[in-house]
Write an enzyme that holds these catalytic residues in place. Structure first.
Site, mmCIF file in Angstrom:
data_model
loop_
_atom_site.group_PDB
_atom_site.id
_atom_site.type_symbol
_atom_site.label_atom_id
_atom_site.label_comp_id
_atom_site.label_asym_id
_atom_site.label_seq_id
_atom_site.Cartn_x
_atom_site.Cartn_y
_atom_site.Cartn_z
ATOM 1 N N LYS A 54 -47.983 -11.871 35.374
ATOM 2 C CA LYS A 54 -48.772 -13.085 36.040
ATOM 3 C C LYS A 54 -48.504 -12.950 37.604
ATOM 4 O O LYS A 54 -47.920 -12.314 38.051
ATOM 5 C CB LYS A 54 -47.872 -14.481 35.561
ATOM 6 C CG LYS A 54 -48.134 -14.631 34.048
ATOM 7 C CD LYS A 54 -47.203 -15.868 33.863
ATOM 8 C CE LYS A 54 -47.766 -16.030 32.017
ATOM 9 N NZ LYS A 54 -46.954 -17.081 31.558
ATOM 10 N N TYR A 57 -56.389 -19.582 27.833
ATOM 11 C CA TYR A 57 -55.162 -20.582 27.594
ATOM 12 C C TYR A 57 -56.097 -21.757 26.749
ATOM 13 O O TYR A 57 -55.416 -22.850 26.628
ATOM 14 C CB TYR A 57 -54.405 -21.123 28.543
ATOM 15 C CG TYR A 57 -53.308 -20.242 29.086
ATOM 16 C CD1 TYR A 57 -52.317 -19.641 28.248
ATOM 17 C CD2 TYR A 57 -53.410 -19.623 30.423
ATOM 18 C CE1 TYR A 57 -51.312 -19.024 28.649
ATOM 19 C CE2 TYR A 57 -52.174 -18.868 30.713
ATOM 20 C CZ TYR A 57 -51.260 -18.383 29.897
ATOM 21 O OH TYR A 57 -50.239 -17.518 30.359
ATOM 22 N N PHE A 80 -49.013 -29.666 30.391
ATOM 23 C CA PHE A 80 -48.910 -28.478 31.337
ATOM 24 C C PHE A 80 -49.930 -27.654 31.732
ATOM 25 O O PHE A 80 -49.984 -26.596 32.602
ATOM 26 C CB PHE A 80 -47.510 -27.672 31.216
ATOM 27 C CG PHE A 80 -47.600 -26.893 29.935
ATOM 28 C CD1 PHE A 80 -48.379 -25.550 29.512
ATOM 29 C CD2 PHE A 80 -47.069 -27.633 28.705
ATOM 30 C CE1 PHE A 80 -48.309 -25.248 28.417
ATOM 31 C CE2 PHE A 80 -47.210 -26.854 27.510
ATOM 32 C CZ PHE A 80 -47.660 -25.820 27.213
ATOM 33 N N ARG A 110 -43.085 -9.131 22.447
ATOM 34 C CA ARG A 110 -42.365 -10.523 22.787
ATOM 35 C C ARG A 110 -41.140 -10.372 22.854
ATOM 36 O O ARG A 110 -40.630 -11.180 23.583
ATOM 37 C CB ARG A 110 -42.944 -11.455 21.449
ATOM 38 C CG ARG A 110 -44.469 -11.873 21.343
ATOM 39 C CD ARG A 110 -44.886 -12.771 22.062
ATOM 40 N NE ARG A 110 -44.329 -14.134 21.718
ATOM 41 C CZ ARG A 110 -44.842 -15.173 22.353
ATOM 42 N NH1 ARG A 110 -45.756 -15.077 23.348
ATOM 43 N NH2 ARG A 110 -44.374 -16.429 22.136
ATOM 44 N N THR A 167 -40.002 -18.035 25.900
ATOM 45 C CA THR A 167 -41.031 -18.751 26.758
ATOM 46 C C THR A 167 -40.195 -19.109 28.013
ATOM 47 O O THR A 167 -40.670 -19.209 29.234
ATOM 48 C CB THR A 167 -41.738 -20.060 26.040
ATOM 49 O OG1 THR A 167 -42.345 -19.291 25.188
ATOM 50 C CG2 THR A 167 -42.673 -20.538 27.006
ATOM 51 N N ARG A 224 -38.021 -11.832 31.085
ATOM 52 C CA ARG A 224 -37.984 -13.070 31.319
ATOM 53 C C ARG A 224 -36.499 -13.340 31.661
ATOM 54 O O ARG A 224 -36.101 -14.412 32.452
ATOM 55 C CB ARG A 224 -38.345 -14.458 30.569
ATOM 56 C CG ARG A 224 -40.071 -14.374 30.405
ATOM 57 C CD ARG A 224 -40.650 -15.086 29.621
ATOM 58 N NE ARG A 224 -42.196 -15.248 29.539
ATOM 59 C CZ ARG A 224 -42.966 -15.664 28.487
ATOM 60 N NH1 ARG A 224 -42.462 -15.679 27.420
ATOM 61 N NH2 ARG A 224 -44.053 -15.751 28.560
ATOM 62 N N ASN A 226 -42.860 -18.018 34.683
ATOM 63 C CA ASN A 226 -42.126 -16.990 33.755
ATOM 64 C C ASN A 226 -42.409 -15.522 33.637
ATOM 65 O O ASN A 226 -42.367 -14.900 32.861
ATOM 66 C CB ASN A 226 -41.911 -17.814 32.389
ATOM 67 C CG ASN A 226 -43.200 -17.973 31.543
ATOM 68 O OD1 ASN A 226 -44.242 -17.594 32.261
ATOM 69 N ND2 ASN A 226 -43.058 -18.106 30.569
ATOM 70 N N HIS A 286 -47.254 -12.645 30.250
ATOM 71 C CA HIS A 286 -47.729 -13.166 29.178
ATOM 72 C C HIS A 286 -47.565 -12.159 28.197
ATOM 73 O O HIS A 286 -48.080 -10.891 28.491
ATOM 74 C CB HIS A 286 -49.187 -13.768 29.458
ATOM 75 C CG HIS A 286 -49.941 -13.812 28.260
ATOM 76 N ND1 HIS A 286 -49.876 -15.042 27.415
ATOM 77 C CD2 HIS A 286 -50.601 -13.049 27.572
ATOM 78 C CE1 HIS A 286 -50.718 -14.822 26.428
ATOM 79 N NE2 HIS A 286 -51.217 -13.730 26.407
ATOM 80 N N GLU A 339 -57.501 -11.847 22.970
ATOM 81 C CA GLU A 339 -57.265 -11.652 24.354
ATOM 82 C C GLU A 339 -57.729 -10.528 24.850
ATOM 83 O O GLU A 339 -58.237 -10.262 25.718
ATOM 84 C CB GLU A 339 -55.746 -11.707 24.559
ATOM 85 C CG GLU A 339 -55.104 -13.235 24.398
ATOM 86 C CD GLU A 339 -53.929 -13.571 24.153
ATOM 87 O OE1 GLU A 339 -52.939 -12.605 24.364
ATOM 88 O OE2 GLU A 339 -53.378 -14.630 23.966
#
Ligand code: UDP
Ligand code: MG
Length: 148
Positions: free
Chosen positions: A9, A49, A57, A85, A91, A102, A112, A115, A126
């Site tokens: 990100k 998203y 949010f 993950r 998250t 993270r 964070n 993704h 995606e």
């Protein structure tokens, strides 16, 4: 072979974490199949998203993702979605274990750093959205040293 979509990100890019993050996936043994550096617009971020569009949010999340360039990647390997993950961590960085990306590099949930697709189906969606031209067709010569 399974594939997942991973995105560094804008905060990860700004903070100089690109090499560190790519290194973690590389050193694990996963194979890089797609890589691009780009800034996405609001419509694209909203599409990525879309499942979260009703969340409070959502607008802040879209603003965050379009705030600067991101690194979009496709990584391939056995169980890469679930393991990816795990490498990324929970998250909310307050709950991400040390040793995860993270857990090691983030504090706030809205910053964070990274993704990763949450399932094989969402990974396919995606990858199709971010890499409509397709990904590289190659296999690493290290394969027999990583898989038995
Ligand atoms: N997010 C947020 N506030 C929240 C939950 C999520 O800002 O309360 C952001 C955060 O950047 C997260 C992204 O929305 O990574 C997508 O949320 P999701 O639940 O899909 O988490 P992820 O799959 O990224 O772990
Ligand atoms: Mg998610």
């Amino acid at each position: 072979m399974e594939q997942t979509f991973i995105m560094i990100k804008p905060d990860g890019v700004q903070r100089g974490l690109v090499g560190e993050i790519i290194g973690r996936f590389e050193k694990k043994g996963f194979t890089l199949k797609g890589l691009k550096f780009l800034t996405v617009d609001q419509a694209f971020a909203e599409k990525h998203y879309a499942d979260l569009s009703s969340k409070p949010f959502f607008n802040g999340l879209v603003e965050y993702i379009i705030s600067g360039p991101v690194v979009a990647m496709v990584w391939e390997g056995k169980n890469v979605v679930t393991t990816g993950r795990k490498i990324i961590g929970a998250t909310n960085p307050a709950e991400s274990a040390p040793g995860t990306i993270r857990g090691d590099f983030a504090i706030d949930i809205g910053r964070n750093v990274i993704h990763g697709s949450d399932a094989v189906d969402s990974a396919k969606k995606e990858i199709g959205l971010w890499f409509p031209e397709g990904v590289a067709n190659w296999s690493s010569s290290l394969h027999p040293w990583i898989y038995e």
